[in-house]
Write a protein that holds these residues in place. Structure first.
Motif, PDB file in Angstrom:
ATOM      1  N   ASP A 202      14.335  67.338  74.278  1.00 26.54           N
ATOM      2  CA  ASP A 202      13.182  66.251  74.607  1.00 26.54           C
ATOM      3  C   ASP A 202      13.929  65.383  75.033  1.00 26.54           C
ATOM      4  O   ASP A 202      13.823  63.667  76.038  1.00 26.54           O
ATOM      5  N   THR A 203      14.825  65.354  76.439  1.00 28.20           N
ATOM      6  CA  THR A 203      16.536  64.902  76.988  1.00 28.20           C
ATOM      7  C   THR A 203      16.340  65.365  78.094  1.00 28.20           C
ATOM      8  O   THR A 203      17.535  65.009  78.591  1.00 28.20           O
ATOM      9  N   ILE A 204      15.756  66.423  78.205  1.00 24.08           N
ATOM     10  CA  ILE A 204      16.731  67.061  79.651  1.00 24.08           C
ATOM     11  C   ILE A 204      15.879  66.254  80.332  1.00 24.08           C
ATOM     12  O   ILE A 204      14.980  65.797  80.970  1.00 24.08           O
ATOM     13  N   GLY A 205      16.742  66.809  81.862  1.00 21.39           N
ATOM     14  CA  GLY A 205      16.625  65.776  83.398  1.00 21.39           C
ATOM     15  C   GLY A 205      16.669  66.469  84.066  1.00 21.39           C
ATOM     16  O   GLY A 205      15.818  65.666  85.718  1.00 21.39           O
ATOM     17  N   ASP A 206      16.061  68.211  83.788  1.00 21.86           N
ATOM     18  CA  ASP A 206      15.759  68.799  85.033  1.00 21.86           C
ATOM     19  C   ASP A 206      15.582  70.571  84.409  1.00 21.86           C
ATOM     20  O   ASP A 206      15.517  70.882  83.214  1.00 21.86           O
ATOM     21  N   PRO A 207      14.523  71.243  85.150  1.00 24.70           N
ATOM     22  CA  PRO A 207      13.952  72.574  84.780  1.00 24.70           C
ATOM     23  C   PRO A 207      15.470  73.593  84.775  1.00 24.70           C
ATOM     24  O   PRO A 207      15.466  74.653  83.519  1.00 24.70           O
ATOM     25  N   TYR A 208      16.779  73.383  84.909  1.00 23.18           N
ATOM     26  CA  TYR A 208      17.327  74.106  85.219  1.00 23.18           C
ATOM     27  C   TYR A 208      18.036  73.845  83.845  1.00 23.18           C
ATOM     28  O   TYR A 208      18.726  75.112  84.011  1.00 23.18           O
TER      29      TYR A 208
END
Length: 268
Positions: A202-208
């Motif tokens: 729930d805390t990622i900053g980008d789709p990569y």
């Protein structure tokens, strides 16, 4: 009686298999040395070969390490083992993940493990963190904005394969080619999400980062597609979701997203 040269070959083979299985050379020498019974030597060879196969010792090193690490991580996630120290496990995790995604830098992999998998930053991978990161927790709702499911009705290639995607591009489809994050290339279906799904973060900053997370040993995701609301446009929502490895594209139901989610199909 076998010729001396054949005895020598049998001895070397027995010694090699014994070493793989954790036995010593003298054990092989006891059955396969010159002057000993040929059938006893053959029996030892068969036993050692079976042991090596059972323990997976003859597989390529990367495959062996991934299976071992998957069992270690799942042991914690299932409550069978104590939390793991990130510092001790990190080199092995990074090595295995990089063998599956060689284009990803060591630094990026380390960041995903230390800041996403270890979500509370305490230096330990505990049960709840690993249940989440390994896709063992089903995400039922995406918050108040998506609790009312609205079917996605745009043009969708229902039986598209990766090969077809590469040949047909976006002609007649809602898919668009795009990229981000210094070279991560993908097709994107904007404004949509799918079920069934698993919650990975729930805390990622980008789709990569979401894509990299799916390479964690023990993961149960279909690697061909995922959805996230962590890309453009801002603000980023941090969601990372996948579906089970047993599901294919045709098994999914698509829904309209009101929280900025999009479905990503990474190019290979």
């Amino acid at each position: 009686m076998a010729a001396p040269r054949l005895w020598r070959l049998l001895y070397l083979l027995a010694a090699a298999l014994s070493a793989l299985a954790g036995a010593s050379a003298p054990e092989a020498d006891g059955a396969c040395g010159a002057g000993h019974d040929e059938m006893a030597c053959v029996s030892l060879l068969q036993a050692r070969q079976a042991d090596v196969a059972h323990r997976g010792l003859g597989r390529p090193p990367g495959v062996e390490r991934e299976a071992d690490l998957a069992e270690v991580l799942r042991g914690v996630a299932e409550g069978r083992a104590e939390p793991l120290e990130v510092r001790k496990l990190l080199p092995r995790l990074v090595a295995v993940m990089r063998s599956k995604a060689p284009g990803v830098s060591k630094q990026k992999l380390e960041t995903v493990v230390t800041s996403v998998v270890d979500s509370n930053g305490d230096g330990l991978l505990d049960r709840e963190e690993l249940r989440l990161a390994l896709g063992m927790t089903e995400a039922v709702a995406e918050g108040e904005a998506e609790t009312e499911l609205v079917p996605y009705t745009g043009p969708i290639p229902m039986n598209v394969s990766l090969a077809q995607m590469g040949k047909q591009g976006t002609t007649g489809y809602s898919w668009e080619e795009s990229s981000c994050c210094d070279g991560f290339n993908y097709y994107i279906l904007e404004g949509a999400w799918f079920t069934p799904k698993f919650n990975l973060a729930d805390t990622i900053g980008d789709p990569y980062t979401c894509y990299i997370l799916m390479h964690l040993p023990g993961q149960n995701c279909n690697m061909h597609f995922f959805y996230a609301n962590s890309g453009e446009p801002a603000p980023y929502g941090g969601l990372c979701r996948c579906t089970s490895a047993s599901n294919d594209w045709a098994d999914l139901s698509l829904w309209v997203s009101t929280s900025g989610s999009s479905i990503y199909w990474p190019k290979r």
